[in-house]
Every structure is written in structure tokens, then in C-alpha cells.
Design a protein around this motif. Sequence first.
Motif, PDB file in Angstrom:
ATOM      1  N   THR A  69      87.502  56.636  49.190  1.00  0.00           N
ATOM      2  CA  THR A  69      87.233  57.574  48.106  1.00  0.00           C
ATOM      3  C   THR A  69      85.717  57.737  47.959  1.00  0.00           C
ATOM      4  N   VAL A  70      85.314  58.757  47.222  1.00  0.00           N
ATOM      5  CA  VAL A  70      83.885  58.926  46.941  1.00  0.00           C
ATOM      6  C   VAL A  70      83.416  57.743  46.096  1.00  0.00           C
ATOM      7  N   SER A  71      82.451  56.998  46.610  1.00  0.00           N
ATOM      8  CA  SER A  71      82.037  55.752  45.959  1.00  0.00           C
ATOM      9  C   SER A  71      80.515  55.626  45.971  1.00  0.00           C
ATOM     10  N   TYR A  72      80.026  54.905  44.996  1.00  0.00           N
ATOM     11  CA  TYR A  72      78.586  54.608  44.882  1.00  0.00           C
ATOM     12  C   TYR A  72      78.360  53.168  45.316  1.00  0.00           C
ATOM     13  N   ASP A  73      77.432  52.975  46.227  1.00  0.00           N
ATOM     14  CA  ASP A  73      77.116  51.639  46.734  1.00  0.00           C
ATOM     15  C   ASP A  73      76.155  50.953  45.778  1.00  0.00           C
ATOM     16  N   ALA A  74      76.711  50.220  44.826  1.00  0.00           N
ATOM     17  CA  ALA A  74      75.885  49.584  43.796  1.00  0.00           C
ATOM     18  C   ALA A  74      74.999  48.487  44.385  1.00  0.00           C
ATOM     19  N   ARG A  75      75.464  47.810  45.427  1.00  0.00           N
ATOM     20  CA  ARG A  75      74.648  46.738  46.019  1.00  0.00           C
ATOM     21  C   ARG A  75      73.350  47.290  46.592  1.00  0.00           C
ATOM     22  N   ARG A  76      73.403  48.514  47.082  1.00  0.00           N
ATOM     23  CA  ARG A  76      72.200  49.130  47.620  1.00  0.00           C
ATOM     24  C   ARG A  76      71.417  49.892  46.559  1.00  0.00           C
ATOM     25  N   GLY A  77      72.085  50.480  45.615  1.00  0.00           N
ATOM     26  CA  GLY A  77      71.423  51.368  44.657  1.00  0.00           C
ATOM     27  C   GLY A  77      70.822  50.695  43.449  1.00  0.00           C
TER      28      GLY A  77
END
Length: 469
Positions: A249-257
Motif C-alpha cells: 500500500t502507499v506508505s511513509y517510511d518513518a525510519r528514513r523520514g
Amino acid sequence: MEKIPVIQDSALDPGMTTDKKPASSGCAQSPARSGKFHVRLTEGRFQNLRRYISWPLLALFFGLVWVELDGHPLLLFSFEHHQIILFGHALSWRDLSLLAGLLIASACLLFFLAVAWGRVWCGFACPQSIWTWLFIRIEDLVEGRANKRARQDLEPLTAHRLARRATKHLLWVFLALATALTFTGYFVPVRELFSQAMQLDLSAAVSGWILIMAGLTYLNAGLVREKICLHACPYARFQGVMFDDHTLTVSYDARRGEPRAHQRKGGDSSGDCIDCQLCVQVCPAGIDIRDGLQAACIDCGACIDACDNVMSKLNRPKGLVRFASEAQLRGMSSRLLRPRLAGYGVAMTLAFAAVLYGFTETTQLLVEIRRDRGSMFRKVDQHTVCNVYQVKVEGYSQEQRFIQVSISGKGDFTLFGRTQIDLTEDSAYWLPYRVCAQNQTQPATELTFTFTGELVSVSKDTTFLTRSF
């Protein structure tokens, strides 16, 4: 199209608040923006993919209704003639179960796609999404870009803006009417429909239907928009039980962001997200993808394209927002083959196979026989008894026109009535038949009507009565 500029404070829409709270990679359910908001258009590979899918579908919808084969519509659900024409193949109303089976098979396909790739149907092919983007583009073309419209909403209404707004709504109404007329053309022959519409000779029922469909299109795509996906569409609620840890799914990479920091304030410890809010501004559902998986998200990929454009300008790797599974966000590999996906795949395959087989066994000739209820039997003389029947024959093949009628049974029967039926003229009427028998001693005898055409032969059993019971 709006080109994303180098990120500055002015990139934020007026009146939009900035939430500095960091997001987790879990399935948070933050609400979509309430009230009116303006969707900012962007460019990118997913927006191009959506156009490659939606424009052919639009061309198919508006064009297929005009296509004819041998003088007959290629696709028509005719209430008048009690038949369905699917790509030149006529079905009777008794074959409606095939359409129900087709819907079930399509639902299995939808569930299969949802388990594998999330709500890609909603974002790329759903009519609600396609028409919503059309209405948004009309709004963007007539009234200006999203940030301009947002600023103007805070200013007094001028005559020039009022004229542009009226033009926008007129174009919306025109598109809604074109949609409603085209949709109605799949139930009423479209050439006949448009001829009657141009002469203002539409019936009250057809006129009411067109106005209702146009009104719903105008409201859903122009005014309600994303609220339909969130509050009216059950698919948004199904996703919670269909998704698993390996669903893309469309996801945000919190570990990178994370942690987020403005471009001019970030340091070495800051994440790649510069909190520009463009992913929120381009979202048609008005959500912040950085808050995790949400019911309102339709996986259209607009936030991916906006974020990738920003990362390119900052010389940072793309993919801060991307199609990814929960497993991938945790640094694990995602499995394509898994029991739930395989189960939906098997169910989808079996459903489509059953529907395809059903289309090979459709009704080509539909026969109905009913007895004259006014007189069960009539005695002509001491040795002759007659029964009266009403017969209706409907054909569902363009290659079949004439039907021969005959009878058979245990006894000396004589048929009075048409021995040949012309399906092009007589299929809509009940035809009277009289059957007489000589020296019939049994009170009831089995009688068979046989209807024979060029392609098919159908027999229908009934009862011949000689006296009351």
C-alpha cells in the motif's frame, strides 16, 4: 499541470496548518481534513499510469454505447424487449444469474487485488475516482491552481470570480448530463434517446432517471468527492480485514523520514522528510500519509509523485513515500505467495470459469405456455374436445427468425393456429392456439408443443383435459 517548486514556506496553502507531530509506521487512523480543501495537481509516474488506465476506460464508457453490430447495439440492457445484449450475444432475463455471477467473480478479483496491492482499484480505475479527477481538472482549469483558489476563498467575492465559478459549475453540469445520458443509453438505444432528447420528447420516467443520475454525478464528483470513498463505499471498511503484513500500500517510511525538519533548519540528525506538506496538498482524500495506513486512503499514488519530485530537487533518494508493505517498512522481505492471496486467487479463477461456462449454456429460445383460464376444455361434439392455450415465444439469437410449431401426444391431436412464428414481429405477443382431440377417453393427457428453429429446438409439456376432475 502544476510544477512543484523548490520547497519554501510559501509552498503551503493559505489557511493550512502544519502538524509537527511525528508519525509512526503503524496503522494510525487519523481523520481526513474536515471542511473544504483544495486538491493540488501534480505530475509523476503514478499519475501517468492512472491516466493510461482511466482515459481508455472513459473512451470505452462514452464510445461503446454508440457501437453497433449488424444493426444492433453491442451492449444493451433492454427492458422493452426483455433481453440483454452483451457484445452481440443476446441473453434472456432468465440469464440474469450470469450477471450476478460476473459480479461475484469481479468481487473476488477486487479482493485478490486488495490483498496483493491494496486499494489500487480505488485509486486508478474506480468511476468515483475517475470522475472526481475530471471535476478537479475542470476546477483547476477554470478557477486556477489550488493555492490560488485557497487564497481567493479568504477574499471578498468579485464579479470576475463569480463568473469563473459559474462557468466551472456549468461545465460540471454539462459533464454530469453527458454522463447520465450515456449511462441511460445502455438501457435505451442511444440514438433513439438522443433524438428524443433533442426534440424534448423524452418520457417522464426517462427524464427523471437522467436528472437523478446527473444530479448524483454532480454531487458525488463535484461536491462530496472523497467523502463517498470514506463514508459510503464499504470497500474502505473491508480493507482492514483483507490486508496483511505483506500487502503493498502507499506508505511513509518513518525510519528514513523522521525526525522531520524544514530544509533550512535540518541538521545531520534530521530525517529526509522536510515537512513541506505537499503530500497532504495533493491527496484527493485530504489525509496525511505520514500518519500511517488510513481508511480514507485510496492508493492513488499522488503523494508518492509529489514526494519523489521533492526528493529529486533535494538530490535525495526517491521512495520516502512508496508502495510498501508493513513487513518491508520493518526491514523484512515481503512474500508474494501466501495462503490468503492464494485463496482469493483460487476463488476468483473458479468464479470466472463458472461464469464463462454459463455463457455457453444461455437461453436461445424462451417459450411460455398458459391455458385459457376462462374455459378448461370445450366439447365440440360427442367425439371432439378442444383446449385453448396462449403461447409466447422469444428468441435470443440474431441469426434465428422463423420458428415452426408442432404438437405431439398419445392420441389424435389437431393444432389450430400459426404453425410458423416470426420472432421479429411476434415475440412480444401472446398468440392463441386451439388443440382438438378425437375420441379421447382419458380425463388428462400429456401434450407436447415443439418449437423448431434454424439453430435450436425446444419442447414444452402441458396437459390436455377432456373433462373436469
